[in-house]
Design a protein around this motif. Structure first.
Motif, PDB file in Angstrom:
ATOM      1  N   ASP A 160      -6.136  -0.653  -5.059  1.00 15.18           N
ATOM      2  CA  ASP A 160      -5.876  -1.202  -3.958  1.00 15.18           C
ATOM      3  C   ASP A 160      -6.529  -2.178  -3.137  1.00 15.18           C
ATOM      4  N   GLU A 161      -6.088  -3.478  -3.494  1.00 18.94           N
ATOM      5  CA  GLU A 161      -7.119  -4.730  -3.218  1.00 18.94           C
ATOM      6  C   GLU A 161      -8.563  -4.368  -4.060  1.00 18.94           C
ATOM      7  N   SER A 186       0.638  -1.314  -0.301  1.00 20.55           N
ATOM      8  CA  SER A 186       0.077  -0.042   0.004  1.00 20.55           C
ATOM      9  C   SER A 186       0.650   1.403  -0.059  1.00 20.55           C
TER      10      SER A 186
HETATM   11 MG   LIG Z   1      -2.235  -2.458   2.179  1.00 23.62          MG
END
Ligand SMILES: [Mg+2]
Ligand SMILES: Nc1ncnc2c1ncn2[C@@H]1O[C@H](COP(=O)(O)OP(=O)(O)OP(=O)(O)O)[C@@H](O)[C@H]1O
Lengths: 235, 421
Positions: free
Chosen positions: A165-166, A44
């Motif tokens: 992000d994810e 991240s």
């Molecule tokens: Mg992360």
């Protein structure tokens, strides 16, 4: 599109934490890249640096040929608004705005007038099959719908780079597959895309898999997603 | 700043938490409301008290001779003395600080018996002899005819100007008063004018409405006082200090009438200017107090708005972060928060202003239509200037209330939205 030279990042908390220890990475225009790694490996952090949401301590980051370093808040805002689209795990839709208003928001910050803004937002919602949901608020939408709204929002400004992000982290496997299908289609139109994930199944759908470990790139794996069997669920 | 898009943006955030916005706005509403009410009441008292002295020159003083209290130049103390017309000439000639000087002679009413008659109808009224310039000091409204003029004085004509009440009681409003002959203290005078006082509190040997006014010279002849008179009034010229002028007049009279320079008891002096100045200071004090209290109340409203908006901003960290991530520049965020604060404050303030003005207009109508002997409170409304000032203050407080929240909001970075989970 992206060129990282020896990026270092340390968090100065109670104890200084050297999270990124010299990242070198090139991403060409139109590529679909995933970043994998254990929890806490700095995925991240790296993505936030790519999105100019966070700064780095050492090294150089070139985005679309321009050096991104010590930017003013205004410059950073402009970069983000014009070049980058974000997709978050938790969607980050504004709860008191309708789907349409959420999608139109980045255009508002570009100074696009209301009529044009709403027209463009509607176009993107339609593209992701959300026309009937335009006037609904986020809490009236399912996870998959929310993520599709946020993809529409990321795309509405026609950015060159999508950072996710994810993006499927909060979705079930079936919806994840749908969302990934959309992202792949978006990528196919030539938009560069970097996806952080810790799911192998997601990474397998990308052409390049960057393995991050303890703040350095352990390996970069070339992958051919077209070999994957889409009839199987990805999880 | 307030285009349709921004308004929508702002309205969404304000309307999202109606109760809280309402409570926030209430502080400002209340502050302005109280300020308007207080200002209006202050004005009401001001006007009410001023109405009591309307038409009367506030820069005037009057001086009544009294027996001397010191022996001087071979004269015993306790000597009776009276000013005369040559004093007036001397004052006019030498004292530039005096703008109008008016000698007055008066006849006190006789122990309540009727002394003024028209035909068989009579009444008990005081009388005074004045020069035409008396009307420059204690101005009154001419209802019929005219005031005493120079010809009356020069010829000591047997004419009179009567107060409104004298006209009503003795002649009766069913008759035209001019030219009628009335008998006052046994002598006939022709009525040449009827006057009404603008005020009903100033009383110089009888309230003007209840007085028979004669030419000074006529009175002097009638009562065999030569060119002497009872007391004098004067007004201070612009740029002079009434206290100093008063001393000059006293000094002049002392010299001319062989009164000891240290004899303070030989005069009774009433300096209206001093009194009015005291009033002015009192009103000024009240006004300052009102503004302090009003602004204080408003300020607590502003603090309230600021405080609640700070909380709101904290709760909106994620939203603001997302906006930043989507490309909102710091100025945009500042503008939005400021605009929210402004809109909230202005709406609340305008409601307070309108309600305050409205209520006071109703109260005013009520007060003004209630006849009363002692007017203390009149027309309690705020002026146009004060309303403009209040509006400016509302806008300023809106900006003020927005400063801290805006500063807090702009410190929220995009990354905070992503981190905050
Ligand atoms: Mg992360
Ligand atoms: N703002 C911060 N201040 C201090 N330390 C931080 C901060 N943000 C992240 N870290 C630390 O940096 C390290 C890397 O965090 P990062 O969020 O990049 O990990 P990640 O790879 O995304 O993990 P996950 O898969 O769990 O999301 C972690 O140890 C985390 O605790």
């Amino acid at each position: 599109m992206i060129k990282l030279n020896n990026i270092n990042k340390t968090y100065f908390g109670a104890q200084p934490l050297h999270v990124l220890k010299g990242i070198n990475l090139d991403v060409e225009e139109g590529e679909l890249v995933s970043i994998m790694g254990a929890s806490g490996s700095g995925k991240s952090t790296l993505l936030n640096i790519l999105g100019i949401l966070d700064n780095y301590d050492e090294g150089d980051y070139y985005l679309a040929g321009q050096l991104v370093k010590n930017l003013s808040e205004n410059q950073a805002a402009e970069f983000r608004n014009k070049l980058i689209g974000f997709i978050f795990q938790s969607f980050n839709l504004i709860p008191f705005k309708t789907a349409l208003e959420n999608v139109a928001l980045p255009l508002f910050y570009q100074g696009v007038n209301r009529k044009k803004r709403n027209m463009m937002a509607m176009e993107y919602l339609e593209r992701f099959g959300l026309k009937e949901w335009a006037e609904h608020y986020p809490n009236e939408l399912s996870g998959g719908q929310k993520q599709r709204v946020s993809i529409a929002r990321a795309l509405v400004t026609s950015p060159k780079l999508i950072l996710a992000d994810e993006p499927t982290g909060a979705l079930d496997s079936k919806t994840s597959a749908e969302v990934m299908q959309i992202l792949r289609e978006v990528n196919a139109t030539g938009i560069t895309m970097v996806i952080v994930t810790h799911e192998r199944g997601i990474a397998n759908l990308t052409r390049k898999i960057v393995h991050l470990k303890d703040g350095i790139i352990e390996s970069i794996e070339e992958n051919d997603p077209d070999k994957m069997d889409f009839t199987k669920e990805i999880k | 700043m307030f285009d349709i898009d921004s308004i929508t943006e702002i309205w969404q955030t304000i309307a999202r938490n109606k109760t809280r916005s309402l409570l926030t706005a209430f502080g400002v509403f209340w502050g302005i409301f109280i300020l308007v009410i207080l200002l209006a009441c202050g004005n009401g008292f001001d006007k009410g008290l001023r109405s009591n002295i309307e038409g009367f020159s506030t820069n005037s003083a009057f001086l009544i001779p009294s027996n001397t209290t010191e022996a001087y130049k071979g004269y015993q103390k306790d000597r009776f003395w009276q000013p005369d017309m040559s004093d007036i000439e001397a004052i006019k000639k030498t004292l530039h600080g005096v703008s109008v000087v008016s000698p007055i002679t008066s006849q006190w009413t006789y122990n309540g018996e009727n002394n003024v008659f028209y035909g068989t109808k009579g009444g008990n009224f005081s009388m005074k002899g004045v020069l035409p310039n008396y009307n420059e000091i204690d101005r009154c409204k001419i209802l019929y005819g005219r005031f005493i003029n120079e010809t009356d004085i020069a010829e000591a004509r047997k004419v009179c100007v009567i107060g409104k009440k004298v006209y009503e009681d003795v002649i009766g409003t069913d008759k035209h008063p001019l030219g009628l002959m009335i008998k006052a203290n046994g002598i006939y005078y022709q009525v040449v004018g009827v006057v009404q006082s603008y005020n009903d509190k100033v009383n110089i040997n009888g309230q003007t409405n209840e007085t028979v006014i004669l030419p000074l010279t006529t009175m002097q002849v009638a009562y065999h006082t030569g060119d002497k008179f009872d007391f004098l009034m004067f007004t201070t010229a612009r740029g002079y200090i009434s206290k100093d002028v008063q001393e000059e007049v006293k000094t002049l009279l002392r010299e001319r009438h062989d009164i000891a320079p240290t004899d303070e008891g030989a005069f009774m002096c009433f300096d209206f200017e001093e009194m009015f100045n005291m009033f002015e200071y009192l009103f000024l004090g009240i006004k300052i107090l009102i503004w302090i209290v009003g602004i204080g109340t408003l300020l607590s409203g502003v603090v309230g708005v600021s405080n609640i908006m700070l909380v709101t901003i904290k709760e909106r960290t994620r939203e603001i972060g997302v906006r930043r991530a989507l490309g909102a520049k710091p100025a945009v965020i500042i503008r939005q928060v400021m605009a929210e604060s402004l809109l909230l404050t202005i709406l609340a303030g305008i409601v307070g202003l309108v309600l305050g003005v409205g209520i006071m207009a109703v109260v005013s109508g009520f007060v003004n239509n209630t006849p009363s002997e002692d007017v203390m409170f009149l027309d309690p409304q705020i002026g146009f200037g004060a309303a403009i000032a209040a509006t400016v203050i509302i806008v300023l407080s809106g900006l003020l209330a927005g400063v801290l929240p805006a500063m807090r909001a702009v410190q929220i970075k995009a990354i905070d939205a992503i981190r905050e989970e």
